[in-house]
Design an enzyme around this catalytic site. Structure first.
Site, PDB file in Angstrom:
ATOM      1  N   LYS A  13     -14.556  -0.405  -5.731  1.00 53.37           N
ATOM      2  CA  LYS A  13     -14.792  -0.157  -7.166  1.00 53.37           C
ATOM      3  C   LYS A  13     -13.971  -1.118  -8.033  1.00 53.37           C
ATOM      4  O   LYS A  13     -14.507  -1.731  -8.952  1.00 53.37           O
ATOM      5  CB  LYS A  13     -14.439   1.294  -7.525  1.00 53.37           C
ATOM      6  CG  LYS A  13     -15.264   2.330  -6.779  1.00 53.37           C
ATOM      7  CD  LYS A  13     -14.871   3.737  -7.181  1.00 53.37           C
ATOM      8  CE  LYS A  13     -13.432   4.081  -6.841  1.00 53.37           C
ATOM      9  NZ  LYS A  13     -13.137   4.049  -5.376  1.00 53.37           N
ATOM     10  N   ARG A  65     -15.062  12.706 -12.829  1.00 54.85           N
ATOM     11  CA  ARG A  65     -14.826  13.186 -11.465  1.00 54.85           C
ATOM     12  C   ARG A  65     -15.530  14.516 -11.214  1.00 54.85           C
ATOM     13  O   ARG A  65     -15.721  14.904 -10.070  1.00 54.85           O
ATOM     14  CB  ARG A  65     -13.326  13.436 -11.258  1.00 54.85           C
ATOM     15  CG  ARG A  65     -12.529  12.160 -11.300  1.00 54.85           C
ATOM     16  CD  ARG A  65     -11.803  11.933 -10.016  1.00 54.85           C
ATOM     17  NE  ARG A  65     -11.502  10.513  -9.932  1.00 54.85           N
ATOM     18  CZ  ARG A  65     -10.407  10.011  -9.435  1.00 54.85           C
ATOM     19  NH1 ARG A  65      -9.500  10.801  -8.938  1.00 54.85           N
ATOM     20  NH2 ARG A  65     -10.217   8.710  -9.409  1.00 54.85           N
ATOM     21  N   ARG A 104      -5.078  -3.313   2.336  1.00 54.99           N
ATOM     22  CA  ARG A 104      -5.080  -3.603   0.888  1.00 54.99           C
ATOM     23  C   ARG A 104      -3.678  -3.904   0.355  1.00 54.99           C
ATOM     24  O   ARG A 104      -2.736  -3.203   0.647  1.00 54.99           O
ATOM     25  CB  ARG A 104      -5.680  -2.415   0.135  1.00 54.99           C
ATOM     26  CG  ARG A 104      -5.524  -2.529  -1.375  1.00 54.99           C
ATOM     27  CD  ARG A 104      -6.491  -1.652  -2.102  1.00 54.99           C
ATOM     28  NE  ARG A 104      -6.156  -0.240  -2.042  1.00 54.99           N
ATOM     29  CZ  ARG A 104      -6.850   0.700  -2.682  1.00 54.99           C
ATOM     30  NH1 ARG A 104      -7.914   0.373  -3.403  1.00 54.99           N
ATOM     31  NH2 ARG A 104      -6.490   1.959  -2.595  1.00 54.99           N
ATOM     32  N   ARG A 137       0.060   0.437  -1.167  1.00 55.35           N
ATOM     33  CA  ARG A 137       0.212   1.829  -1.587  1.00 55.35           C
ATOM     34  C   ARG A 137       0.533   2.694  -0.377  1.00 55.35           C
ATOM     35  O   ARG A 137      -0.076   2.530   0.680  1.00 55.35           O
ATOM     36  CB  ARG A 137      -1.084   2.316  -2.242  1.00 55.35           C
ATOM     37  CG  ARG A 137      -1.313   1.709  -3.608  1.00 55.35           C
ATOM     38  CD  ARG A 137      -2.682   2.084  -4.131  1.00 55.35           C
ATOM     39  NE  ARG A 137      -3.000   3.503  -3.937  1.00 55.35           N
ATOM     40  CZ  ARG A 137      -4.056   4.110  -4.443  1.00 55.35           C
ATOM     41  NH1 ARG A 137      -4.907   3.419  -5.169  1.00 55.35           N
ATOM     42  NH2 ARG A 137      -4.286   5.378  -4.229  1.00 55.35           N
ATOM     43  N   ARG A 148      -7.881  11.584   2.999  1.00 57.69           N
ATOM     44  CA  ARG A 148      -8.274  11.297   1.612  1.00 57.69           C
ATOM     45  C   ARG A 148      -9.789  11.188   1.495  1.00 57.69           C
ATOM     46  O   ARG A 148     -10.386  11.654   0.527  1.00 57.69           O
ATOM     47  CB  ARG A 148      -7.659   9.976   1.147  1.00 57.69           C
ATOM     48  CG  ARG A 148      -6.244  10.093   0.656  1.00 57.69           C
ATOM     49  CD  ARG A 148      -5.639   8.708   0.488  1.00 57.69           C
ATOM     50  NE  ARG A 148      -6.186   7.965  -0.640  1.00 57.69           N
ATOM     51  CZ  ARG A 148      -6.097   6.651  -0.762  1.00 57.69           C
ATOM     52  NH1 ARG A 148      -5.522   5.938   0.176  1.00 57.69           N
ATOM     53  NH2 ARG A 148      -6.592   6.045  -1.815  1.00 57.69           N
TER      54      ARG A 148
END
Ligand code: ADP
Ligand code: ZN
Length: 198
Positions: A13, A65, A104, A137, A148
């Site tokens: 995204k 959301r 990432r 992260r 998740r």
């Protein structure tokens, strides 16, 4: 153009939002940005969102959301005689999501995204765009990613149904190169990348 981007963590995204922004000049608004501004200016989230709706267009990444938020957004747009052009749902196989997230790296200063294998920075640990420090992260580790993703899927299924029922959902294959994904998105939205920004 008024677009909502939906997809699990790692679906691309942020990456696609940046590319869409560069291609069409539409401002990307993340929920984080909205919340920060709303807090800073002491306004409600909805009021803050309204400021963007008066502008030419927007791309929402991470909002709405819930169905309640989606309805609030639709109501707000309707007041301005506007509606969403489309909701892009990026679909990526679970194994690929895990691979993407665990590699990432994010720039601490400008938020640019890198991947240690798919799109590495020129210098390890340093942002190409601003020389900022890159970090990983803590919740991007392989161990937490699966959990998740499951939480995400359960929470988002009703929202996808809502947009499907409103004929706004454009399920888009998010695998392959970022440029290929961008092409699929613009095709799904019925816009051509060669068009000037609108
Ligand atoms: P999201 O915002 O949906 O969580 P990101 O845009 O941050 O996803 O992408 C997650 C990771 O995957 C980043 O490291 C990014 O560089 C990488 N990535 C994004 N799009 C692709 C793609 N099409 N192919 C391979 N890696 C990608
Ligand atoms: Zn940077």
């Amino acid at each position: 153009m008024r677009i909502v981007l939906i997809g699990p963590p790692g679906a691309g995204k942020g990456t696609q939002a940046r590319m869409l922004q560069q291609t069409f000049g539409i401002p990307q608004i993340s929920t984080g940005d909205l919340l920060r501004e709303a807090v800073r200016e002491g306004t409600a989230l909805g009021q803050q969102a309204r400021a963007y709706m008066d502008a030419a267009g927007f791309l929402l990444d991470g909002f709405p959301r819930t169905i309640a938020q989606a309805e609030a957004l639709a109501a707000e747009l309707a007041q301005h005689q506007q509606r969403l052009d489309g909701v892009i749902s990026l679909v990526v196989p679970r194994a690929e999501l895990v691979e993407r997230l665990s590699g990432r790296w994010v720039c601490r200063d400008c938020g640019a995204m890198y991947h240690e294998r798919f799109s590495p920075p020129q210098r390890s640990g340093v942002c190409d765009r601003c020389q900022g420090v890159l970090y990983q992260r803590s919740d991007d580790s392989a161990a937490t990613v699966n959990a998740r993703l499951e939480v995400y899927e359960r929470a988002t299924a009703p929202l996808l149904s809502y947009y499907r029922a409103h004929a706004l959902l454009r399920e888009t294959d998010g695998s392959g190169k970022p440029e290929e994904v961008l092409r699929r998105i613009t095709t799904a939205l019925g816009v051509s990348q060669s068009l000037s920004p609108s």
